[in-house]
Design a protein around this motif. Sequence first.
Motif, PDB file in Angstrom:
ATOM      1  N   SER A  10       0.831  -1.205   0.000  1.00 44.50           N
ATOM      2  CA  SER A  10       0.000   0.000   0.000  1.00 44.50           C
ATOM      3  C   SER A  10       0.867   1.258   0.000  1.00 44.50           C
ATOM      4  CB  SER A  10      -0.960   0.007   1.179  1.00 44.50           C
ATOM      5  OG  SER A  10      -0.253   0.104   2.398  1.00 44.50           O
ATOM      6  N   ALA A  11       2.001   1.221   0.660  1.00 42.57           N
ATOM      7  CA  ALA A  11       2.912   2.372   0.657  1.00 42.57           C
ATOM      8  C   ALA A  11       3.475   2.585  -0.742  1.00 42.57           C
ATOM      9  CB  ALA A  11       4.036   2.153   1.654  1.00 42.57           C
ATOM     10  N   ASN A  12       3.829   1.497  -1.422  1.00 45.94           N
ATOM     11  CA  ASN A  12       4.338   1.610  -2.795  1.00 45.94           C
ATOM     12  C   ASN A  12       3.262   2.128  -3.737  1.00 45.94           C
ATOM     13  OD1 ASN A  12       6.865   0.690  -2.093  1.00 45.94           O
ATOM     14  ND2 ASN A  12       6.451  -1.439  -2.641  1.00 45.94           N
ATOM     15  N   ALA A  13       2.035   1.682  -3.545  1.00 41.29           N
ATOM     16  CA  ALA A  13       0.939   2.137  -4.401  1.00 41.29           C
ATOM     17  C   ALA A  13       0.723   3.637  -4.256  1.00 41.29           C
ATOM     18  CB  ALA A  13      -0.337   1.376  -4.057  1.00 41.29           C
ATOM     19  N   LYS A  14       0.795   4.135  -3.031  1.00 42.23           N
ATOM     20  CA  LYS A  14       0.625   5.571  -2.812  1.00 42.23           C
ATOM     21  C   LYS A  14       1.721   6.359  -3.516  1.00 42.23           C
ATOM     22  CE  LYS A  14      -1.638   5.158   1.669  1.00 42.23           C
ATOM     23  NZ  LYS A  14      -1.520   5.388   3.108  1.00 42.23           N
ATOM     24  N   THR A  15       2.942   5.879  -3.477  1.00 47.63           N
ATOM     25  CA  THR A  15       4.058   6.549  -4.147  1.00 47.63           C
ATOM     26  C   THR A  15       3.870   6.527  -5.655  1.00 47.63           C
ATOM     27  OG1 THR A  15       5.525   5.880  -2.349  1.00 47.63           O
ATOM     28  CG2 THR A  15       6.563   6.585  -4.386  1.00 47.63           C
ATOM     29  N   GLU A  16       3.441   5.386  -6.187  1.00 44.73           N
ATOM     30  CA  GLU A  16       3.236   5.273  -7.631  1.00 44.73           C
ATOM     31  C   GLU A  16       2.098   6.160  -8.102  1.00 44.73           C
ATOM     32  OE1 GLU A  16       2.921   1.229  -8.964  1.00 44.73           O
ATOM     33  OE2 GLU A  16       4.696   0.627  -7.824  1.00 44.73           O
ATOM     34  N   ILE A  17       1.022   6.216  -7.339  1.00 41.76           N
ATOM     35  CA  ILE A  17      -0.109   7.076  -7.706  1.00 41.76           C
ATOM     36  C   ILE A  17       0.318   8.533  -7.711  1.00 41.76           C
ATOM     37  CG2 ILE A  17      -2.339   7.943  -6.894  1.00 41.76           C
ATOM     38  CD1 ILE A  17      -2.947   5.053  -6.015  1.00 41.76           C
ATOM     39  N   SER A  18       1.093   8.924  -6.735  1.00 41.79           N
ATOM     40  CA  SER A  18       1.588  10.299  -6.674  1.00 41.79           C
ATOM     41  C   SER A  18       2.472  10.605  -7.880  1.00 41.79           C
ATOM     42  CB  SER A  18       2.367  10.518  -5.383  1.00 41.79           C
ATOM     43  OG  SER A  18       2.909  11.807  -5.349  1.00 41.79           O
ATOM     44  N   VAL A  20       2.419   9.095 -10.863  1.00 40.46           N
ATOM     45  CA  VAL A  20       1.586   9.133 -12.069  1.00 40.46           C
ATOM     46  C   VAL A  20       0.820  10.450 -12.133  1.00 40.46           C
ATOM     47  CG1 VAL A  20      -0.417   8.082 -13.196  1.00 40.46           C
ATOM     48  CG2 VAL A  20       1.406   6.638 -12.316  1.00 40.46           C
ATOM     49  N   GLY A  21       0.312  10.898 -11.012  1.00 41.99           N
ATOM     50  CA  GLY A  21      -0.400  12.176 -10.976  1.00 41.99           C
ATOM     51  C   GLY A  21       0.498  13.332 -11.372  1.00 41.99           C
ATOM     52  N   SER A  22       1.724  13.313 -10.892  1.00 46.00           N
ATOM     53  CA  SER A  22       2.685  14.361 -11.231  1.00 46.00           C
ATOM     54  C   SER A  22       3.029  14.322 -12.722  1.00 46.00           C
ATOM     55  CB  SER A  22       3.950  14.185 -10.391  1.00 46.00           C
ATOM     56  OG  SER A  22       4.916  15.133 -10.749  1.00 46.00           O
ATOM     57  N   GLN A  23       3.190  13.129 -13.264  1.00 49.13           N
ATOM     58  CA  GLN A  23       3.485  12.991 -14.693  1.00 49.13           C
ATOM     59  C   GLN A  23       2.309  13.489 -15.527  1.00 49.13           C
ATOM     60  OE1 GLN A  23       4.420   8.857 -15.218  1.00 49.13           O
ATOM     61  NE2 GLN A  23       6.444   9.042 -14.296  1.00 49.13           N
ATOM     62  N   PHE A  24       1.099  13.207 -15.080  1.00 50.44           N
ATOM     63  CA  PHE A  24      -0.089  13.662 -15.794  1.00 50.44           C
ATOM     64  C   PHE A  24      -0.165  15.185 -15.817  1.00 50.44           C
ATOM     65  CE2 PHE A  24      -4.544  14.973 -15.859  1.00 50.44           C
ATOM     66  CZ  PHE A  24      -4.960  14.383 -17.045  1.00 50.44           C
ATOM     67  N   VAL A  25       0.098  15.804 -14.693  1.00 51.49           N
ATOM     68  CA  VAL A  25       0.062  17.269 -14.606  1.00 51.49           C
ATOM     69  C   VAL A  25       1.121  17.879 -15.521  1.00 51.49           C
ATOM     70  CG1 VAL A  25       0.484  19.233 -13.072  1.00 51.49           C
ATOM     71  CG2 VAL A  25      -0.963  17.353 -12.305  1.00 51.49           C
ATOM     72  N   ASP A  26       2.323  17.319 -15.536  1.00 53.78           N
ATOM     73  CA  ASP A  26       3.381  17.822 -16.411  1.00 53.78           C
ATOM     74  C   ASP A  26       2.997  17.690 -17.882  1.00 53.78           C
ATOM     75  OD1 ASP A  26       4.941  18.472 -14.227  1.00 53.78           O
ATOM     76  OD2 ASP A  26       6.172  16.645 -14.335  1.00 53.78           O
ATOM     77  N   ALA A  27       2.414  16.558 -18.252  1.00 50.24           N
ATOM     78  CA  ALA A  27       1.987  16.346 -19.638  1.00 50.24           C
ATOM     79  C   ALA A  27       0.871  17.319 -20.018  1.00 50.24           C
ATOM     80  CB  ALA A  27       1.527  14.909 -19.837  1.00 50.24           C
ATOM     81  N   ALA A  28      -0.044  17.577 -19.104  1.00 54.49           N
ATOM     82  CA  ALA A  28      -1.133  18.512 -19.373  1.00 54.49           C
ATOM     83  C   ALA A  28      -0.601  19.933 -19.550  1.00 54.49           C
ATOM     84  CB  ALA A  28      -2.154  18.467 -18.237  1.00 54.49           C
ATOM     85  N   LYS A  29       0.397  20.309 -18.768  1.00 54.82           N
ATOM     86  CA  LYS A  29       0.996  21.635 -18.911  1.00 54.82           C
ATOM     87  C   LYS A  29       1.691  21.780 -20.265  1.00 54.82           C
ATOM     88  CE  LYS A  29       1.759  22.618 -14.019  1.00 54.82           C
ATOM     89  NZ  LYS A  29       2.752  22.891 -12.986  1.00 54.82           N
ATOM     90  N   LYS A  30       2.418  20.733 -20.674  1.00 55.56           N
ATOM     91  CA  LYS A  30       3.086  20.775 -21.982  1.00 55.56           C
ATOM     92  C   LYS A  30       2.059  20.879 -23.102  1.00 55.56           C
ATOM     93  CE  LYS A  30       7.249  18.255 -20.665  1.00 55.56           C
ATOM     94  NZ  LYS A  30       8.022  17.020 -20.813  1.00 55.56           N
ATOM     95  N   ALA A  31       0.988  20.094 -23.006  1.00 53.45           N
ATOM     96  CA  ALA A  31      -0.061  20.134 -24.025  1.00 53.45           C
ATOM     97  C   ALA A  31      -0.734  21.505 -24.055  1.00 53.45           C
ATOM     98  CB  ALA A  31      -1.092  19.041 -23.760  1.00 53.45           C
TER      99      ALA A  31
END
Length: 89
Positions: A10-18, A20-31
């Motif tokens: 569960s600790a690893n999942a929280k880190t991975e979700i965070s 992925v969320g950060s990567q999504f925000v960066d991609a949205a800013k670039k777009a």
Amino acid sequence: MTTPTPNPKSANAKTEISSVGSQFVDAAKKAGNLSLDVYEKALDSSLDFHTTLGDATSVEWIGTVTGAQATLVRKVSDAATSAARELLK
């Protein structure tokens, strides 16, 4: 009664979700920035065309009006895109 031990998965999942969320925000800013670039180029091209058409007429005031309109639209668009770019930072 024993205290439950945290599940490492569960600790690893929280880190991975965070992550992925950060990567999504960066991609949205670039777009968003790319969309603004395309918008600015398309608008500039369109305004240049309108100004050229206005200048090509034999009626002087039409060229003056189209030039003034292009200037106004450019200034408003510059302010709007500048504000949008600030939000994308």
